[in-house]
Design a protein around this motif. Structure first.
Motif, PDB file in Angstrom:
ATOM      1  N   GLU A 635       0.850  -1.195   0.000  1.00  0.00           N
ATOM      2  CA  GLU A 635       0.000   0.000   0.000  1.00  0.00           C
ATOM      3  C   GLU A 635       0.882   1.240   0.000  1.00  0.00           C
ATOM      4  N   LEU A 636       0.468   2.255  -0.768  1.00  0.00           N
ATOM      5  CA  LEU A 636       1.228   3.497  -0.798  1.00  0.00           C
ATOM      6  C   LEU A 636       0.276   4.677  -0.872  1.00  0.00           C
ATOM      7  N   ALA A 637       0.799   5.839  -0.491  1.00  0.00           N
ATOM      8  CA  ALA A 637       0.004   7.063  -0.518  1.00  0.00           C
ATOM      9  C   ALA A 637      -0.114   7.579  -1.942  1.00  0.00           C
ATOM     10  N   LEU A 638      -1.285   8.122  -2.253  1.00  0.00           N
ATOM     11  CA  LEU A 638      -1.544   8.677  -3.581  1.00  0.00           C
ATOM     12  C   LEU A 638      -2.204  10.040  -3.399  1.00  0.00           C
ATOM     13  N   PRO A 639      -1.398  11.088  -3.079  1.00  0.00           N
ATOM     14  CA  PRO A 639      -1.974  12.417  -2.831  1.00  0.00           C
ATOM     15  C   PRO A 639      -2.672  12.949  -4.081  1.00  0.00           C
ATOM     16  N   PRO A 640      -3.655  13.833  -3.908  1.00  0.00           N
ATOM     17  CA  PRO A 640      -4.303  14.444  -5.078  1.00  0.00           C
ATOM     18  C   PRO A 640      -3.272  15.119  -5.985  1.00  0.00           C
ATOM     19  N   GLY A 641      -3.425  14.905  -7.291  1.00  0.00           N
ATOM     20  CA  GLY A 641      -2.477  15.442  -8.247  1.00  0.00           C
ATOM     21  C   GLY A 641      -1.360  14.485  -8.604  1.00  0.00           C
ATOM     22  N   SER A 642      -1.334  13.320  -7.949  1.00  0.00           N
ATOM     23  CA  SER A 642      -0.308  12.327  -8.268  1.00  0.00           C
ATOM     24  C   SER A 642      -0.616  11.661  -9.606  1.00  0.00           C
ATOM     25  N   LEU A 643       0.446  11.263 -10.269  1.00  0.00           N
ATOM     26  CA  LEU A 643       0.309  10.586 -11.556  1.00  0.00           C
ATOM     27  C   LEU A 643       1.035   9.257 -11.496  1.00  0.00           C
ATOM     28  N   LEU A 644       0.299   8.170 -11.761  1.00  0.00           N
ATOM     29  CA  LEU A 644       0.888   6.843 -11.854  1.00  0.00           C
ATOM     30  C   LEU A 644       1.086   6.482 -13.328  1.00  0.00           C
ATOM     31  N   VAL A 645       2.277   5.987 -13.645  1.00  0.00           N
ATOM     32  CA  VAL A 645       2.595   5.584 -15.018  1.00  0.00           C
ATOM     33  C   VAL A 645       2.848   4.082 -15.016  1.00  0.00           C
ATOM     34  N   LEU A 646       1.947   3.331 -15.642  1.00  0.00           N
ATOM     35  CA  LEU A 646       2.082   1.889 -15.801  1.00  0.00           C
ATOM     36  C   LEU A 646       2.440   1.622 -17.263  1.00  0.00           C
ATOM     37  N   TYR A 647       3.381   0.725 -17.529  1.00  0.00           N
ATOM     38  CA  TYR A 647       3.876   0.537 -18.891  1.00  0.00           C
ATOM     39  C   TYR A 647       4.394  -0.890 -19.047  1.00  0.00           C
ATOM     40  N   THR A 648       4.550  -1.312 -20.275  1.00  0.00           N
ATOM     41  CA  THR A 648       5.212  -2.592 -20.560  1.00  0.00           C
ATOM     42  C   THR A 648       6.627  -2.322 -21.049  1.00  0.00           C
ATOM     43  N   ASP A 649       7.439  -3.379 -21.099  1.00  0.00           N
ATOM     44  CA  ASP A 649       8.870  -3.166 -21.347  1.00  0.00           C
ATOM     45  C   ASP A 649       9.168  -2.637 -22.743  1.00  0.00           C
ATOM     46  N   GLY A 650       8.215  -2.738 -23.679  1.00  0.00           N
ATOM     47  CA  GLY A 650       8.449  -2.184 -25.005  1.00  0.00           C
ATOM     48  C   GLY A 650       8.676  -0.686 -24.993  1.00  0.00           C
TER      49      GLY A 650
END
Length: 741
Positions: A635-650
């Motif tokens: 579990e981690l904090a996700l303050p408002p305005g945070s951006l998560l970047v999920l990607y594949t190795d390509g």
């Protein structure tokens, strides 16, 4: 000085014959063996050979007219305005494989543009025998460049004064001499040669016999009066084989001694040894003593062979067509390679579907409507394209009158062309289309030309059939890919999302990368993964994994349970492919996220202050390997305005680039672009991915931004500047942190 004298003084430096003299001087300065000057056509991007030296023009027949975009040295030199050097057979095969197929001989080649700063006038190439060093010397480079620059200036002067360039003869060796004494210099020398026990012949650069002794006539079983002045393979039927003529070409190109063994019917084997020079060849003929060592198929006596020039041309164009992938590739290659080679100026490629004519592509027509009006016409309509496609019989119209006499309806829609060759494209025993070659002026099609064009149509047909099949598979692959990936992402409160998917550019352009965003009891579940491979099998398994994740999410499983259940499913399915996966449960209202990872690249977190962090989450092995594997969640904090970047190795992996360096570069781009709207940011990330024009792997990106409870200036207005701290990627630093930090 009078005005006439001034004009004459101005024109004098141009000289005559300009091209031949320049080429001869250039070759002499660098000791080149052969060469040619090409001039750029004034009305189309085509290079036309103006003069050739050192070798017969027939050797370069496939390249007398070449498109400026053709992948050969002289076109590259003119198009890119640079010197092109090919240092031998291996380098030719590596950089110009199609040329190497047709000319598989040891020789070196240099091609240079003939251009001023303002305009390109053409190009020059010169060749050296295989004994030339693999590198071009500085002296040779300087001489070649200076000579081409001087030629460009003189062509510029000629153009300024409207002085047309008259046709110039090619530069070859002295013509065939009529007698043995004249050939050898003295009668006694001729007598000496005539007493030798083996045959001797002298051939000029065209392969014509200039001298032969009695022993050669006896061994060839042809009288001397028939041999002198004729090409040896033209008067000796059992030597009329492209394999033997190729040895003659090989000797002249490489300036190396070559040899071959041939059967004189019914059972006499003869050995031929060719000694080349820049003026011709000396041939030694004797009885072969080791015929049993030959490992090649012998030609059958009496079987006529095609001329080598035709075979050479077909080989070169066949090599070009093997590179075509889709239908439009075939159309473009025919326009670039075949249209200039046969001297036509326009091209139309027709196909059929559901009993109607289809225009697959066209080039060279000023008014596209002249061609496109035929698209969709029933095949039963009286049109030459439909008639040829239905019957499989070629049609040649040498003038507009010939065409309109048989098809009067075409008088109402004239085009700018005056002659046409309609060639049926027949592959696998069925017509797949019609190739139409158009000529600006009336054109007489000789019997030989009709045969060559019909042969070329067979090559085009095979390439077109392959391309049509590829296009069908390509459309099916894209349809499958679109069906397996979400068409849109759901709109969820407190969360903005954007995603992109790019297949690998090799293969069928379908892959196993996937992503999804699923509403789940007031929160959101996001997943991204990568099934091994980029083919239909990988895509099918990807669909199963994505469906399983949605199902386990719907029944309320926690992130670690979703991963364990999906892993057990893949193991139970017995799939031979493995998958990486990253799953997270987001609660934007509470500002928290719970993640679980299975061998997937770590996600990136761009915090509201602009810092970008690599989330070094705990995880388990790839899915589908170990049915008992555990996948801990974090579990981690996700303050408002945070951006998560999920990607594949390509997105980050490419040959020769360290993964950590690529990840640091991705962090830097996020620091620079993180305030962009998500759709623009997603486009920017995939557009600047490694080798975006030639991707070896699929690429998927899923961006998730937690929106503030009260919209601030960073959302809905102009983005504010980042305040990057010491760990910011603005200075190329990419810090791995645990979620607690």
């Amino acid at each position: 000085m009078s005005e006439g004298q001034s004009s004459a003084r101005t024109r004098a430096p141009v000289g005559r014959p300009l091209l031949s003299l320049t080429l001869a001087a250039l070759m002499d300065e660098v000791h080149a063996h052969s060469g040619a000057v090409y001039l750029l056509s004034p009305d189309q991007p085509v290079l036309e050979m103006a003069v050739m030296a050192g070798l017969p023009r027939a050797f370069a027949a496939p390249w007398e007219r070449v498109g400026l975009s053709a992948p050969i040295p002289v076109s590259d030199a003119a198009r890119e305005r640079r010197l092109v050097w090919v240092g031998g057979e291996e380098e030719m095969a590596r950089h110009y494989p199609r040329l190497a197929v047709v000319l598989p001989y040891p020789f070196s080649l240099a091609a240079l543009p003939v251009a001023t700063e303002a305009k390109t006038y053409g190009a020059v190439f010169v060749t050296w025998p295989g004994s030339h060093p693999p590198e071009l010397s500085d002296r040779e480079r300087e001489h070649l460049t200076a000579a081409c620059d001087r030629l460009a200036v003189r062509l510029e002067r000629a153009a300024e004064h409207s002085l047309p360039l008259e046709p110039e003869p090619d530069l070859l060796a002295a013509p065939v001499l009529g007698g043995a004494a004249g050939t050898l210099g003295t009668v006694e020398a001729a007598r000496m040669v005539s007493r030798l026990p083996y045959g001797l012949c002298s051939l000029d650069l065209h392969g014509r016999v200039a001298f032969t002794n009695a022993a050669a006539c006896e061994l060839l079983d042809v009288p001397s009066n028939r041999l002198l002045g004729a090409q040896i393979w033209a008067v000796v039927p059992w030597l009329n084989d492209p394999v033997y003529e190729d040895r003659y070409r090989a000797a002249l190109f490489s300036q190396h001694v070559t040899s071959f063994v041939a059967l004189r019917p019914p059972d006499v084997w003869l050995s031929f040894r060719l000694y080349p020079s820049t003026t011709g060849l000396s041939v030694r003929i004797s009885r072969a003593r080791a015929v049993t060592e030959m490992n090649r198929e012998t030609p059958r006596p009496g079987v006529a062979r095609d001329r080598l020039v035709t075979i050479t041309q077909v080989l070169g164009l066949a090599g070009a067509l093997t590179e075509a992938v889709g239908v439009q590739d075939v159309v473009q290659l025919v326009a670039d390679e075949i249209v200039p080679a046969v001297g036509s100026q326009g091209l139309v490629v027709l196909g059929s579907r559901a009993g109607r004519l289809r225009v697959l592509g066209h080039r060279g027509y000023a008014d596209p409507l002249v061609v496109e009006r035929f698209d969709g016409l029933p095949l039963s309509e009286p049109t030459p394209g439909g008639q040829v496609l239905r019957t499989g019989v070629p049609a040649f119209f040498e003038s507009r009158d010939d065409l309109e006499r048989l098809y009067p309806a075409l008088q109402t829609h004239p085009s700018e062309f005056s002659a046409w060759a309609y060639l049926p494209l027949i592959a696998s025993g069925r017509p797949v289309g019609t190739c139409v070659l158009s000529y600006k002026a009336p054109h007489r099609f000789t019997t030989e030309e009709r045969a060559v064009l019909t042969s070329l149509a067979g090559l085009i047909a095979q390439a077109l059939e392959r391309a049509m099949l590829y296009d069908v598979k390509h459309r099916m692959a894209h349809g499958l890919q679109e069906a397996l990936l979400p068409h849109t992402l759901p709109s969820l409160p407190g969360l903005q999302a954007a995603a992109r998917y790019l297949p690998a550019t090799q293969g069928m352009e379908i892959g196993g990368d996937f992503y999804d965003l699923v509403p789940a009891d007031g929160v959101a579940a996001a997943v991204i993964g990568d099934v091994q491979g980029h083919n239909v099998t990988a895509a099918g398994l990807m669909g199963q994994v994505r469906t399983a994740v949605r199902a386990y999410t719907a029944v309320g499983q926690a992130p670690d349970e979703v991963m364990r259940s999906t892993n057990r499913l893949l193991v139970d399915l017995g799939a031979e492919l493995f998958a990486s996966c990253l799953y997270l449960r987001l609660d934007p209202v509470r500002g928290r996220a719970v993640m679980s990872r299975a061998g997937h690249p770590p996600p990136l977190l761009c915090r509201p202050d602009g810092r970008v962090r690599v989330l070094d989450l705990a995880g388990g092995p790839l899915l589908g390997i170990d049915g008992t594997a555990a996948y801990p969640s974090t579990e981690l904090a996700l303050p408002p305005g945070s951006l998560l970047v999920l990607y594949t190795d390509g997105l980050v992996e490419s040959p020769g680039v360290d993964f950590e360096d690529a990840l640091a570069e991705l962090c830097r781009r996020l620091t620079e672009l993180g305030d962009l709207p998500l759709d623009d940011l997603a486009d920017a990330l995939v557009r600047h991915g490694p080798h975006s024009a030639d991707r070896l792997d699929d690429t998927a990106v899923l961006l998730l931004r937690s929106t503030p409870r009260r919209p601030g200036p960073a959302y809905g207005g102009a983005p504010g500047p980042h305040t990057a701290g010491g760990a910011s990627c603005a200075r190329g630093q990419c810090v791995r942190v645990s979620p607690e930090s």
